[in-house]
Design an enzyme around this catalytic site. Structure first.
Site, PDB file in Angstrom:
ATOM      1  N   LYS A  57     -26.252 -22.083  -2.098  1.00  0.00           N
ATOM      2  CA  LYS A  57     -25.338 -21.207  -2.848  1.00  0.00           C
ATOM      3  C   LYS A  57     -23.970 -21.016  -2.199  1.00  0.00           C
ATOM      4  O   LYS A  57     -22.982 -20.844  -2.898  1.00  0.00           O
ATOM      5  CB  LYS A  57     -25.994 -19.837  -3.080  1.00  0.00           C
ATOM      6  N   ASP A 108     -26.067 -14.056 -10.517  1.00  0.00           N
ATOM      7  CA  ASP A 108     -27.082 -13.204  -9.859  1.00  0.00           C
ATOM      8  C   ASP A 108     -26.540 -11.775  -9.755  1.00  0.00           C
ATOM      9  O   ASP A 108     -27.289 -10.805  -9.892  1.00  0.00           O
ATOM     10  CB  ASP A 108     -27.385 -13.695  -8.436  1.00  0.00           C
TER      11      ASP A 108
HETATM   12  P1  NDP Z   1     -30.761 -18.346   1.375  1.00  0.00           P
HETATM   13  O1  NDP Z   1     -31.369 -19.578   1.903  1.00  0.00           O
HETATM   14  O2  NDP Z   1     -29.304 -18.281   1.119  1.00  0.00           O
HETATM   15  O3  NDP Z   1     -31.101 -17.111   2.364  1.00  0.00           O
HETATM   16  C1  NDP Z   1     -32.399 -16.967   2.841  1.00  0.00           C
HETATM   17  C2  NDP Z   1     -32.550 -15.628   3.554  1.00  0.00           C
HETATM   18  O4  NDP Z   1     -33.909 -15.503   3.968  1.00  0.00           O
HETATM   19  C3  NDP Z   1     -31.686 -15.475   4.794  1.00  0.00           C
HETATM   20  O5  NDP Z   1     -31.299 -14.136   4.936  1.00  0.00           O
HETATM   21  C4  NDP Z   1     -32.653 -15.859   5.906  1.00  0.00           C
HETATM   22  O6  NDP Z   1     -32.380 -15.263   7.155  1.00  0.00           O
HETATM   23  C5  NDP Z   1     -33.937 -15.277   5.388  1.00  0.00           C
HETATM   24  N1  NDP Z   1     -35.101 -15.914   5.981  1.00  0.00           N
HETATM   25  C6  NDP Z   1     -35.537 -17.190   5.779  1.00  0.00           C
HETATM   26  N2  NDP Z   1     -36.626 -17.427   6.533  1.00  0.00           N
HETATM   27  C7  NDP Z   1     -36.882 -16.286   7.233  1.00  0.00           C
HETATM   28  C8  NDP Z   1     -37.871 -15.900   8.186  1.00  0.00           C
HETATM   29  N3  NDP Z   1     -38.835 -16.762   8.563  1.00  0.00           N
HETATM   30  N4  NDP Z   1     -37.834 -14.662   8.679  1.00  0.00           N
HETATM   31  C9  NDP Z   1     -36.872 -13.783   8.304  1.00  0.00           C
HETATM   32  N5  NDP Z   1     -35.900 -14.079   7.412  1.00  0.00           N
HETATM   33  C10 NDP Z   1     -35.906 -15.317   6.879  1.00  0.00           C
HETATM   34  O7  NDP Z   1     -31.574 -17.968   0.043  1.00  0.00           O
HETATM   35  P2  NDP Z   1     -31.076 -17.112  -1.212  1.00  0.00           P
HETATM   36  O8  NDP Z   1     -30.355 -15.940  -0.693  1.00  0.00           O
HETATM   37  O9  NDP Z   1     -30.414 -17.989  -2.184  1.00  0.00           O
HETATM   38  O10 NDP Z   1     -32.472 -16.646  -1.848  1.00  0.00           O
HETATM   39  C11 NDP Z   1     -33.291 -15.684  -1.211  1.00  0.00           C
HETATM   40  C12 NDP Z   1     -34.519 -15.407  -2.069  1.00  0.00           C
HETATM   41  O11 NDP Z   1     -34.143 -14.745  -3.277  1.00  0.00           O
HETATM   42  C13 NDP Z   1     -35.240 -16.698  -2.480  1.00  0.00           C
HETATM   43  O12 NDP Z   1     -36.622 -16.462  -2.364  1.00  0.00           O
HETATM   44  C14 NDP Z   1     -34.876 -16.864  -3.928  1.00  0.00           C
HETATM   45  O13 NDP Z   1     -35.884 -17.518  -4.648  1.00  0.00           O
HETATM   46  C15 NDP Z   1     -34.754 -15.396  -4.378  1.00  0.00           C
HETATM   47  N6  NDP Z   1     -33.886 -15.256  -5.549  1.00  0.00           N
HETATM   48  C16 NDP Z   1     -34.449 -14.923  -6.749  1.00  0.00           C
HETATM   49  C17 NDP Z   1     -33.668 -14.804  -7.878  1.00  0.00           C
HETATM   50  C18 NDP Z   1     -34.316 -14.468  -9.166  1.00  0.00           C
HETATM   51  O14 NDP Z   1     -33.777 -14.828 -10.223  1.00  0.00           O
HETATM   52  N7  NDP Z   1     -35.427 -13.771  -9.159  1.00  0.00           N
HETATM   53  C19 NDP Z   1     -32.214 -15.012  -7.844  1.00  0.00           C
HETATM   54  C20 NDP Z   1     -31.720 -15.321  -6.520  1.00  0.00           C
HETATM   55  C21 NDP Z   1     -32.540 -15.461  -5.438  1.00  0.00           C
HETATM   56  P3  NDP Z   1     -31.535 -16.042   8.315  1.00  0.00           P
HETATM   57  O15 NDP Z   1     -30.082 -15.909   7.911  1.00  0.00           O
HETATM   58  O16 NDP Z   1     -31.848 -15.252   9.518  1.00  0.00           O
HETATM   59  O17 NDP Z   1     -32.023 -17.448   8.348  1.00  0.00           O
END
Ligand code: NDP
Length: 302
Positions: free
Chosen positions: A75, A111
């Site tokens: 994104k 979003d």
């Molecule tokens: P990104 O990849 O941009 O961000 C992922 C986030 O998750 C980061 O903050 C990351 O932290 C964190 N994270 C990943 N792995 C871990 C871990 N093992 N422990 C702790 N934190 C972790 O993803 P998005 O922001 O695009 O999406 C996030 C979620 O929201 C997804 O599951 C997506 O499916 C959901 N979503 C749902 C929507 C809907 O329509 N229902 C719309 C948009 C999103 P770090 O920076 O520390 O790596």
């Protein structure tokens, strides 16, 4: 990258790029909408690992795609590929919806508006002047923070594993909302509990919960007793975070309503007409009843 409209397919092509995407409910939502509207159109999934983003966008343009959604982890990375960045994408620093136009690629963030649109239907409490906790600092958390800012929230606590992402979110989003106090914490439970002791809303915006064996980002027991829990992740049944919150008597919702509400906005952008929300909801529910997502109740990407 190739120019738009390289090919002229016999149906309108749309889709989702991300990694993972395999069990997304978006094809069920959009294909139901196209059917309801009698449109010759199709929505497909395109799994794209991080290194392949620009090449895949070029390939989709060569196929003649009319618009596409972008999900994790692309994104923010997709932003430089846009010729036009709309306000919603500028405010969040993240793009989840792309329009292919004669002027090039136009990046939007639906979003953000979809999240706000879901508050009424879900009964999420009014956040104006109040405190909210956001778990995660990726693309979805950016949209949530900006949406909460537009709603007049008083304080946003961003809790994330790595501070680099939190710093970047606050650097990009906070200047648009000078009246909102942004606070950053790690995912340490004591730190989160202290920073969010007055939160009326907790938004789970990490990708944790996409896998069945994922741990919870934090134990919902650390949240204030009257906090509404909104997990952006969705599945066939309850997500583990929603289940944990409800077991404590907290009100909670998963990401299905957001999925629908951002899809409604995407449809209007791509096709210039109002989306058939109820047909989309039915399409999603039928897919879930068929065992969609991954068939085991595992939450998945939008
Ligand atoms: P990104 O990849 O941009 O961000 C992922 C986030 O998750 C980061 O903050 C990351 O932290 C964190 N994270 C990943 N792995 C871990 C871990 N093992 N422990 C702790 N934190 C972790 O993803 P998005 O922001 O695009 O999406 C996030 C979620 O929201 C997804 O599951 C997506 O499916 C959901 N979503 C749902 C929507 C809907 O329509 N229902 C719309 C948009 C999103 P770090 O920076 O520390 O790596």
């Amino acid at each position: 990258m190739s120019g738009p409209h390289m090919a002229v397919p016999d149906q309108l092509l749309f889709g989702l790029i991300g990694y993972p995407v395999s069990h997304s409910l978006s094809p069920a939502v959009f294909n139901a909408a196209f059917k309801a509207g009698g449109l010759k159109a199709r929505y497909d999934l395109y799994p794209v690992p991080p290194a392949g983003l620009e090449r895949e966008v070029g390939r989709l343009l060569d196929l003649g795609i009319r618009g596409f959604n972008v999900t994790l982890p692309h994104k923010t990375a997709v932003l430089p590929l846009m010729q036009v960045v709309e306000d919603s994408a500028r405010m969040t620093g993240a793009v989840n919806t792309v329009q292919v136009t004669p002027a090039g690629l136009v990046g939007h963030n639906t979003d953000m508006g979809g999240f706000s649109d879901s508050f009424g239907p879900l009964g999420v409490p009014d956040v104006s002047g109040a405190a909210a906790l956001v778990l995660g600092a990726g693309g979805a958390a950016r949209a949530v923070a900006a949406a909460l800012g537009l709603m007049g929230v008083g304080k946003i606590v961003i809790a994330n594993r790595f501070t680099r992402e939190t710093d970047a979110l606050i650097r990009d989003v906070a200047p648009g909302f000078p009246g909102v106090r942004f606070q950053s914490v790690s995912l340490d439970p004591a730190a989160v509990a202290e920073a969010a002791e007055d939160a009326v809303l907790c938004v789970q915006a990490t990708s944790l919960g996409l896998g069945t064996r994922d741990p919870l980002p934090v134990d919902p027991a650390i949240l204030p007793g009257d906090c509404y829990v909104y997990d952006l992740v969705y599945g066939i049944g309850e997500t583990a975070f929603v289940r944990g919150a409800r077991a404590l008597g907290l009100e909670a919702a998963d990401g299905k309503e957001l999925l629908l509400r951002q899809a409604v906005r995407n449809y209007a952008l791509w096709l210039g007409e109002e989306a058939p929300l109820e047909a989309m909801r039915t399409g999603m529910e039928e897919e879930i009843a068929r065992g969609g997502s991954n068939g085991e109740g595992t939450p998945e990407a939008p």
